[in-house]
Motif scaffolding. Structure first.
Motif: not given
Length: 68
Positions: A14, A17-18, A20-22, A24, A28-29
């Motif tokens: 989690t 993923n967060e 990665s969203d926050l 740029e 992520g993974e």
């Protein structure tokens, strides 16, 4: 952030993923490194568990051994 090293807990999924969203620039993974020693520990526990004797059987086996 170049990479994140953490164990295999779902809350770390989690977190990655967060991030990665926050962020740029954080893909992520693909930039997550799972802790190798944690993986080795999980594998070792799984292998050792195959040789465990259930508690009820241990008592029976010990009783039989004492009789001999």
């Amino acid at each position: 952030i170049l990479s994140i090293t953490c164990d295999n807990a779902s809350n770390n999924d989690t977190m990655v993923n967060e991030l990665s969203d926050l962020l740029e620039d954080f893909p992520g993974e693909t930039n997550r490194t799972r802790c190798f020693l944690h993986i080795v520990n999980l594998v070792a526990k799984t292998l050792i568990r195959q040789f465990d004797v259930p508690k009820a059987k241990v008592d029976t086996i010990m009783d039989e051994a004492e009789k001999q």
